[in-house]
Motif scaffolding. Structure first.
Motif, PDB file in Angstrom:
ATOM      1  N   THR A   1       0.837  -1.194   0.000  1.00 24.21           N
ATOM      2  CA  THR A   1       0.000   0.000   0.000  1.00 24.21           C
ATOM      3  C   THR A   1       0.874   1.247   0.000  1.00 24.21           C
ATOM      4  O   THR A   1       1.691   1.439   0.903  1.00 24.21           O
ATOM      5  N   LEU A   2       0.686   2.080  -1.017  1.00 19.31           N
ATOM      6  CA  LEU A   2       1.436   3.329  -1.143  1.00 19.31           C
ATOM      7  C   LEU A   2       0.464   4.486  -1.302  1.00 19.31           C
ATOM      8  O   LEU A   2      -0.358   4.502  -2.216  1.00 19.31           O
ATOM      9  N   GLU A   3       0.559   5.452  -0.393  1.00 17.08           N
ATOM     10  CA  GLU A   3      -0.204   6.690  -0.492  1.00 17.08           C
ATOM     11  C   GLU A   3       0.777   7.828  -0.750  1.00 17.08           C
ATOM     12  O   GLU A   3       1.690   8.058   0.040  1.00 17.08           O
ATOM     13  N   ILE A   4       0.556   8.530  -1.865  1.00 16.78           N
ATOM     14  CA  ILE A   4       1.472   9.606  -2.228  1.00 16.78           C
ATOM     15  C   ILE A   4       0.657  10.760  -2.838  1.00 16.78           C
ATOM     16  O   ILE A   4       1.036  11.395  -3.813  1.00 16.78           O
ATOM     17  N   ARG A   5      -0.507  11.009  -2.225  1.00 22.54           N
ATOM     18  CA  ARG A   5      -1.407  12.070  -2.653  1.00 22.54           C
ATOM     19  C   ARG A   5      -0.794  13.459  -2.431  1.00 22.54           C
ATOM     20  O   ARG A   5       0.041  13.645  -1.559  1.00 22.54           O
ATOM     21  N   SER A   6      -1.283  14.406  -3.206  1.00 26.17           N
ATOM     22  CA  SER A   6      -0.988  15.824  -2.973  1.00 26.17           C
ATOM     23  C   SER A   6       0.510  16.102  -2.891  1.00 26.17           C
ATOM     24  O   SER A   6       1.025  16.599  -1.889  1.00 26.17           O
ATOM     25  N   ASN A   7       1.192  15.750  -3.972  1.00 28.28           N
ATOM     26  CA  ASN A   7       2.590  16.102  -4.128  1.00 28.28           C
ATOM     27  C   ASN A   7       2.750  16.846  -5.457  1.00 28.28           C
ATOM     28  O   ASN A   7       1.802  17.502  -5.906  1.00 28.28           O
ATOM     29  N   LYS A   8       3.914  16.746  -6.076  1.00 26.85           N
ATOM     30  CA  LYS A   8       4.165  17.457  -7.336  1.00 26.85           C
ATOM     31  C   LYS A   8       4.590  16.496  -8.437  1.00 26.85           C
ATOM     32  O   LYS A   8       5.335  16.850  -9.342  1.00 26.85           O
ATOM     33  N   ILE A   9       4.087  15.290  -8.374  1.00 26.70           N
ATOM     34  CA  ILE A   9       4.482  14.232  -9.292  1.00 26.70           C
ATOM     35  C   ILE A   9       3.848  14.440 -10.666  1.00 26.70           C
ATOM     36  O   ILE A   9       2.641  14.652 -10.768  1.00 26.70           O
ATOM     37  N   GLN A  10       4.649  14.365 -11.707  1.00 30.73           N
ATOM     38  CA  GLN A  10       4.164  14.513 -13.080  1.00 30.73           C
ATOM     39  C   GLN A  10       4.170  13.194 -13.840  1.00 30.73           C
ATOM     40  O   GLN A  10       3.462  13.054 -14.834  1.00 30.73           O
ATOM     41  N   SER A  11       4.953  12.234 -13.377  1.00 29.43           N
ATOM     42  CA  SER A  11       5.043  10.942 -14.060  1.00 29.43           C
ATOM     43  C   SER A  11       5.276   9.829 -13.054  1.00 29.43           C
ATOM     44  O   SER A  11       5.962  10.023 -12.049  1.00 29.43           O
ATOM     45  N   ILE A  12       4.703   8.655 -13.342  1.00 27.99           N
ATOM     46  CA  ILE A  12       4.958   7.476 -12.498  1.00 27.99           C
ATOM     47  C   ILE A  12       5.710   6.413 -13.285  1.00 27.99           C
ATOM     48  O   ILE A  12       5.754   5.250 -12.886  1.00 27.99           O
ATOM     49  N   GLU A  13       6.311   6.814 -14.402  1.00 26.13           N
ATOM     50  CA  GLU A  13       6.975   5.853 -15.279  1.00 26.13           C
ATOM     51  C   GLU A  13       8.112   5.121 -14.578  1.00 26.13           C
ATOM     52  O   GLU A  13       8.429   3.973 -14.907  1.00 26.13           O
ATOM     53  N   GLU A  14       8.736   5.778 -13.596  1.00 24.52           N
ATOM     54  CA  GLU A  14       9.847   5.145 -12.879  1.00 24.52           C
ATOM     55  C   GLU A  14       9.386   4.344 -11.666  1.00 24.52           C
ATOM     56  O   GLU A  14      10.200   3.688 -11.012  1.00 24.52           O
ATOM     57  N   LEU A  15       8.112   4.400 -11.366  1.00 24.44           N
ATOM     58  CA  LEU A  15       7.582   3.624 -10.239  1.00 24.44           C
ATOM     59  C   LEU A  15       7.550   2.152 -10.622  1.00 24.44           C
ATOM     60  O   LEU A  15       6.924   1.772 -11.602  1.00 24.44           O
ATOM     61  N   ASN A  16       8.210   1.320  -9.831  1.00 25.45           N
ATOM     62  CA  ASN A  16       8.313  -0.097 -10.187  1.00 25.45           C
ATOM     63  C   ASN A  16       8.267  -0.949  -8.930  1.00 25.45           C
ATOM     64  O   ASN A  16       9.298  -1.360  -8.391  1.00 25.45           O
ATOM     65  N   ILE A  17       7.047  -1.189  -8.448  1.00 26.49           N
ATOM     66  CA  ILE A  17       6.857  -2.017  -7.253  1.00 26.49           C
ATOM     67  C   ILE A  17       5.764  -3.036  -7.569  1.00 26.49           C
ATOM     68  O   ILE A  17       4.580  -2.815  -7.289  1.00 26.49           O
ATOM     69  N   PRO A  18       6.123  -4.167  -8.166  1.00 22.43           N
ATOM     70  CA  PRO A  18       5.116  -5.151  -8.590  1.00 22.43           C
ATOM     71  C   PRO A  18       4.254  -5.701  -7.457  1.00 22.43           C
ATOM     72  O   PRO A  18       3.167  -6.227  -7.710  1.00 22.43           O
ATOM     73  N   SER A  19       4.725  -5.595  -6.214  1.00 21.27           N
ATOM     74  CA  SER A  19       3.970  -6.134  -5.081  1.00 21.27           C
ATOM     75  C   SER A  19       2.790  -5.258  -4.680  1.00 21.27           C
ATOM     76  O   SER A  19       1.949  -5.677  -3.876  1.00 21.27           O
TER      77      SER A  19
ATOM     78  N   ARG B   1       3.156  -2.436 -14.890  1.00 22.61           N
ATOM     79  CA  ARG B   1       4.165  -3.197 -14.139  1.00 22.61           C
ATOM     80  C   ARG B   1       3.620  -3.603 -12.778  1.00 22.61           C
ATOM     81  O   ARG B   1       4.049  -4.598 -12.199  1.00 22.61           O
ATOM     82  N   MET B   2       2.690  -2.809 -12.255  1.00 18.49           N
ATOM     83  CA  MET B   2       2.066  -3.128 -10.967  1.00 18.49           C
ATOM     84  C   MET B   2       0.826  -3.982 -11.225  1.00 18.49           C
ATOM     85  O   MET B   2      -0.306  -3.584 -10.945  1.00 18.49           O
ATOM     86  N   ASN B   3       1.046  -5.175 -11.771  1.00 23.38           N
ATOM     87  CA  ASN B   3      -0.084  -5.983 -12.228  1.00 23.38           C
ATOM     88  C   ASN B   3      -0.808  -6.730 -11.112  1.00 23.38           C
ATOM     89  O   ASN B   3      -1.719  -7.511 -11.392  1.00 23.38           O
ATOM     90  N   GLN B   4      -0.409  -6.492  -9.864  1.00 27.20           N
ATOM     91  CA  GLN B   4      -1.138  -7.051  -8.723  1.00 27.20           C
ATOM     92  C   GLN B   4      -2.079  -6.034  -8.096  1.00 27.20           C
ATOM     93  O   GLN B   4      -2.756  -6.325  -7.098  1.00 27.20           O
ATOM     94  N   LEU B   5      -2.145  -4.828  -8.672  1.00 35.30           N
ATOM     95  CA  LEU B   5      -2.989  -3.781  -8.109  1.00 35.30           C
ATOM     96  C   LEU B   5      -4.456  -4.211  -8.034  1.00 35.30           C
ATOM     97  O   LEU B   5      -5.016  -4.740  -8.999  1.00 35.30           O
ATOM     98  N   GLU B   6      -5.057  -3.940  -6.879  1.00 34.51           N
ATOM     99  CA  GLU B   6      -6.487  -4.170  -6.693  1.00 34.51           C
ATOM    100  C   GLU B   6      -7.250  -2.857  -6.593  1.00 34.51           C
ATOM    101  O   GLU B   6      -8.414  -2.776  -6.986  1.00 34.51           O
ATOM    102  N   ASN B   7      -6.601  -1.838  -6.046  1.00 36.68           N
ATOM    103  CA  ASN B   7      -7.226  -0.527  -5.876  1.00 36.68           C
ATOM    104  C   ASN B   7      -6.282   0.558  -6.396  1.00 36.68           C
ATOM    105  O   ASN B   7      -5.142   0.654  -5.935  1.00 36.68           O
TER     106      ASN B   7
END
Length: 324
Positions: free
Chosen positions: A169-187, A206-212
């Protein structure tokens, strides 16, 4: 952590890029160093120590103490649960000596970086409402839940499977992120990146286990990223984005487990036949925006989809004959 109820969420607090009057007041205050007396009063939950030969308190609740320095905590090596939220801390390095940590809460401080060494047992960490501008210092092999919301983060390049292999579970709301292309956490199973400046979701497959997955209030214009199967995804919130083309809805067809789709406040919602178009492509969903999906709607959508397919086949046959 977050749930997935599709209710209207309040506008989140700002990311802290401009200091409020309260922040300026805090900076003018005199240092407030954690004392042994205050630390002792915060302790609870007596348990056996790691070697099993003695007992020690393993929880410290130090929230709302107006602290600016927690150096004394480096001597409390048996602590496993530490809550230092709502203080004035700028440095977490005293925690690096607490190698048995399981949970740390450091929300609402003045942190500009995390600066923690890898903790072998840490499972829960929360650093929301600080001034953190990058995600370095997060290399915890057993970490399961991480909250970085309401900071100044503009890059997710340090959030990788090699460093956070158990994170779900990752919460990263309300920041200044423009891209998630480098995010790589398959779990990952739960990802909340609402209220950023993301224009596309390239790399999400890449995050093919995502449920939400919640990406509310970004700048997303197309849904090509979902052309690759994400068979576990059950909940998708893409409200308040810039999706305008009805053809984008068809790109969700491979989300075979999707149960709830929130897509309100996108220009496409004003298109004629929008709701039926969604149901034709997503037979699995039971809720669309605020409304439950009735069985007769699904049957009607299925019938329209069949008629549309027949028309395509007839047209293809006609073209083939014309070319003979």
């Amino acid at each position: 952590m977050s749930d997935t109820e599709d209710v209207d969420e309040p506008e989140p607090e700002q990311d802290g890029s401009q200091k409020s009057d309260n922040e300026n007041d805090l900076e003018k205050e005199e240092p407030n160093v954690l004392t042994e007396e205050t630390a002792g009063q915060s302790l609870s939950l007596l348990c056996k120590s790691g070697d099993g030969l003695s007992h020690a308190f393993i929880r410290a609740d130090l929230k709302e103490k107006n602290l600016s320095d927690i150096s004394i905590l480096q001597g409390y090596i048996h602590l496993r649960f530490v809550d230092i939220s709502k203080n004035r801390l700028t440095d977490l390095s005293p925690l690096n000596n607490l190698t048995h940590l399981l949970s740390v809460k450091a929300d609402n401080n003045n942190l500009e970086k995390i600066g923690l060494q890898p903790f072998p047992f840490l499972q829960h960490a929360s650093f929301s409402f600080n001034r953190i501008n990058d995600t370095s210092g997060l290399e915890h092999p057993l970490l399961e839940q991480l909250n970085l919301s309401n900071n100044r983060i503009d890059s997710v390049k340090y959030l990788r499977c090699g460093l956070l292999s158990k994170l779900h579970t990752l919460e990263i709301r309300s920041n200044k992120i423009q891209s998630i292309e480098e995010l790589n956490i398959p779990s990952l199973k739960n990802l909340y990146i609402d209220y950023n400046s993301i224009s596309n979701l390239d790399g999400i497959s890449r995050m093919n286990q995502l449920e939400n997955l919640s990406v509310r209030k970004n700048k997303i214009t197309e849904l090509t990223c979902f052309n690759e199967p994400m068979s576990e995804l059950k909940y998708l919130d893409i409200r308040d984005n810039l999706i305008a083309n009805i053809e984008e809805i068809g790109k969700l067809k491979d989300l075979i487990s999707l149960q709830s789709l929130l897509i309100a406040a996108n220009p496409v919602c004003k298109e004629e036949g929008f709701r039926m178009e969604v149901l034709m492509h997503l037979q699995s969903i039971s809720k669309l925006n605020e409304d439950d999906v009735a069985e007769d709607e699904k049957l009607e959508a299925l019938e329209i989809a069949k008629q549309r397919q027949l028309e395509k086949e007839k047209f293809a046959e006609y073209e083939e004959m014309e070319n003979i």
